[in-house]
Enzyme design. Structure first.
Site, PDB file in Angstrom:
ATOM      1  CE  LYS B  94      41.651  49.864  39.509  1.00  0.00           C
ATOM      2  NZ  LYS B  94      40.584  49.025  38.893  1.00  0.00           N
ATOM      3  CD  GLU B 116      43.866  42.347  37.697  1.00  0.00           C
ATOM      4  OE1 GLU B 116      43.986  41.346  38.430  1.00  0.00           O
ATOM      5  OE2 GLU B 116      43.038  43.264  37.930  1.00  0.00           O
ATOM      6  CB  SER B 389      38.953  57.043  39.865  1.00  0.00           C
ATOM      7  OG  SER B 389      39.589  57.357  38.635  1.00  0.00           O
TER       8      SER B 389
END
Lengths: 285, 403
Positions: B94, B116, B389
């Site tokens: 991210k 969010e 990830s």
């Protein structure tokens, strides 16, 4: 300039009458199905009796991202009571089969796009027209994404109403107005729906910018709840939209009958303010 | 495969019929401004230098492409490489996107960001970048997710971000996005919405993909250096789909490379029990194209167009829609999508922990489970890159209940 073509829809006629009498219109929003569709029918009768000039019926949606807490809760209550778009269309038919003044009030379906899309644009438009809806506003649909939608709704003689916002450039306001029929709905402030104490300072300049690009009547909404707001809009706008302030009356009331009286009691002073005082100023042009 | 790449650019923000820009009017001009700023940034050497510097020296890129020797052996011998995005600063991919958008917010002169978060990894990445760049940061998070990812809530607060619990709807990622959009539409003149996945209105799905495609660019070079050939299969989990598209994108033109996105199968195929939008072939019901939160894509919904509740043990995959580019890749049969259950993901997390010494995030564990379930259909000559990830620190509460 858009909006020059003469139109014979009930919405256009209502705004023409208001303009002729120099009177600000009152557009009343309530969420259909909150707390039930039967109750909504009672509320519409009461609103019309109290002087609402146009009524917007909100189609409840699970994810109302343009709405503040009041209308979010109303949507939840409406969905909980089993309200669907089909049910809201049936309600429109019932309103049409009622008596004056309710069956003479132009009705606008106010929805998020997905429920309409899932019914199918053609099916929705012909159903909405056949039950007697006058116009449709889809909150999350802009001119760019609405080519098919406009073509299909217009073919059924439904007015397509789009939102203009404080962040819209003059060029966009012109484009939005060109895609709109019936009236242009201007959002008074950046933000979600919900009652506020004061109107924003830059509202008059937004209205002037919109007037410069369209002859369509202009309704102002988001944050309007008090007779004082309505008085200020006289001479600037053609109509004021009252939504969350009505919905919270429904939320607070102890019974359907009490809610209907509270709605009427809320509309009457707004309509008074719309008929008198500053509101009597001539509306340009 | 060039047709896929070309059709992605026929209309701005459209991937075939999917994508677009379905938002309240107030957000349209800000979206145009964002699109313009992003287009400028692409060819702005100063912006690109800042981005590269932060990716390298702050986030820790490039990430390794690790040969997973014991997992390879355990699963029968086909060679498996892990793209170690879990080793990045903050613990997941991210941060790649958060750095890019954080720099854009600075460039646009917006002093405040809202974000969010579901699993909390995007919230932590946003809070981290905001602190590093001197921006105010508010993160919206469903209260259900705050409970199951408590560690990340503390991390965001430590970083100076305000974490706002969202109590509406299912109290998960979808509801956090609604609330972040309400904040954005209210404070749009001062605020950038740092959306964390390839979702939302144009330009987000394209922009977030571009910021994440560094994953695939590195992986492609690394696998060619290590194996002198392209992989036969790519695996990645798909919530919104940003880590998957980040890995896939650089391989789209390589027709021989199969791409497999793994969705959250939750507890079963009935609507409400899963978050699988593109796995109807496995009996996961309720997905149809529709509009949610700015984009036209496959959405889990009922007959009336009301968005359905979802379930996944993984907060990061627990979302009813999928990025519009994935919808298009699925329609074109360029990528395949399937779902694995909560239990399969948990088993996979344990397996990876014990064979490779890596505790994966629950999201990434879905990708591992997807690989395991596909092994019988694969050959020993196959070569896999799996996008790891994120790391599993945030999921230790869930994992420890199983030990």
């Amino acid at each position: 300039m858009s909006g020059e073509t003469s139109s014979s829809t009930r919405i256009s006629k209502r705004f023409a009458d208001l303009r002729a009498s120099g009177e600000l219109g009152i557009v009343a929003y309530i969420t259909a199905g909150d707390p039930s569709l039967d109750a909504t029918l009672q509320f519409v009768l009461a609103l019309a009796e109290a002087g609402a000039d146009v009524i917007e019926l909100g189609v409840p949606f699970s994810d109302p991202l343009a709405d503040g807490p009041t209308i979010q809760r109303a949507s939840e209550r409406a969905l909980k009571s089993g309200t669907t778009l089909v049910g809201v269309l049936d309600l429109v038919r019932s309103i049409h089969q009622s008596s004056p003044p309710a069956n003479e009030v132009p009705l606008i379906l106010f929805s998020y796009y997905n429920p309409i899309l899932q019914m199918g644009l053609e099916k929705f438009a012909s159903a909405a027209a056949s039950v007697g809806a006058d116009g449709v506003l889809a909150t999350d649909l802009t001119p760019e994404e609405s080519v098919d939608y406009r073509r299909i709704l217009t073919a059924q003689h439904l007015d397509t109403i789009f939102l203009g916002a404080p962040t819209s450039t003059d060029e966009r306001l012109a484009k939005i107005a060109a895609c709109s029929s019936g009236f242009l709905y201007l959002i008074s402030r950046t933000g979600v729906t919900g009652a506020k104490d004061a109107l924003p300072d830059d509202l008059p300049s937004l209205l002037r910018r919109a007037r410069a690009v369209t002859h369509l009547p202009i309704a102002v909404g988001f944050g309007i709840s008090l007779p004082g707001h309505v008085s200020l809009l006289g001479g600037l706008a053609d109509a004021a939209v009252i939504g969350s302030a009505l919905v919270s009356e429904i939320e607070k009331a102890s019974s359907i009958a009490a809610a209907a009286s509270a709605l009427a009691a809320k509309i009457r002073p707004l309509k008074e303010a719309a008929r008198h005082g500053l509101s009597r100023r001539e509306v340009a042009p | 495969m060039s047709s896929i790449l070309q059709s992605a650019t026929t209309a701005p923000g459209r991937f075939g019929p999917y994508g677009g820009r379905y938002v309240p009017e107030t957000l349209m001009v800000p979206l145009f401004e964002l699109e313009r700023a992003y287009e400028e940034a692409k060819s702005d050497p100063k912006f690109q230098a800042q981005l590269q510097d932060l990716l390298k020296n702050f986030a820790g890129r490039p990430t390794p492409l690790q040969f997973a020797s014991r997992l390879t052996e355990k699963l029968g011998g086909l060679r498996i490489y892990l793209k170690r995005e879990d080793l990045l600063h903050t613990g997941a991919h991210k941060i790649n996107n958060a750095i890019g958008q954080g720099l854009l917010a600075k460039k646009m002169g917006k002093p405040r960001i809202v974000a969010e978060t579901g699993a909390g990894q995007h919230g932590v990445a946003s809070a981290t970048v905001a602190a590093h760049l001197g921006l105010d940061c508010v993160v919206y998070m469903g209260t259900e997710d705050m409970a199951r990812q408590a560690l990340n809530v503390s991390r965001m607060r430590m970083l100076g971000a305000q974490v706002v619990g969202v109590d509406s709807g299912s109290r998960t990622l979808k509801d956090a996005i609604n609330e972040a959009m309400r904040d954005w539409v209210t404070n749009v003149r001062s605020t950038h919405y740092l959306l964390g996945s390839v979702l939302g209105a144009h330009p987000y799905p394209t922009m977030v993909r571009d910021f994440q495609s560094v994953i695939g660019r590195e992986a492609r070079e690394q696998i060619l250096a290590a194996e002198k050939r392209l992989p036969t299969h790519l695996f990645a989990c798909v919530g919104g789909g940003s880590n998957a598209i980040g890995l896939f994108h650089q391989f789209l033109r390589d027709a021989e490379v199969k791409m497999i996105g793994i969705e959250a199968g939750g507890r079963g195929g009935q609507l409400g029990e899963h978050a699988a939008r593109l796995a109807a072939h496995q009996g996961f019901t309720g997905a149809r194209p529709g509009v949610l939160q700015g984009t036209y894509t496959y959405v889990l919904q009922n007959e009336d167009g009301q968005i359905a509740a979802t379930h996944s043990i993984s907060a990061g995959l627990d979302y009813p829609a999928i990025g519009p580019e994935h919808a298009w890749l699925a329609d074109q049969h360029r990528a395949e999508y399937s779902a694995v259950s909560d239990q399969a993901a948990l088993d996979a997390a344990r397996l990876l922990s014990r064979t490779e010494g890596i505790i994966p995030a629950l999201e990434s564990a879905h990708a591992i489970a997807g690989l395991i379930e596909r092994i019988p259909k694969m050959s020993k000559a196959d070569l896999v890159i799996l996008n790891l990830s994120g790391r599993g620190d945030k999921d230790m509460d869930t994992y420890s209940r199983l030990l």
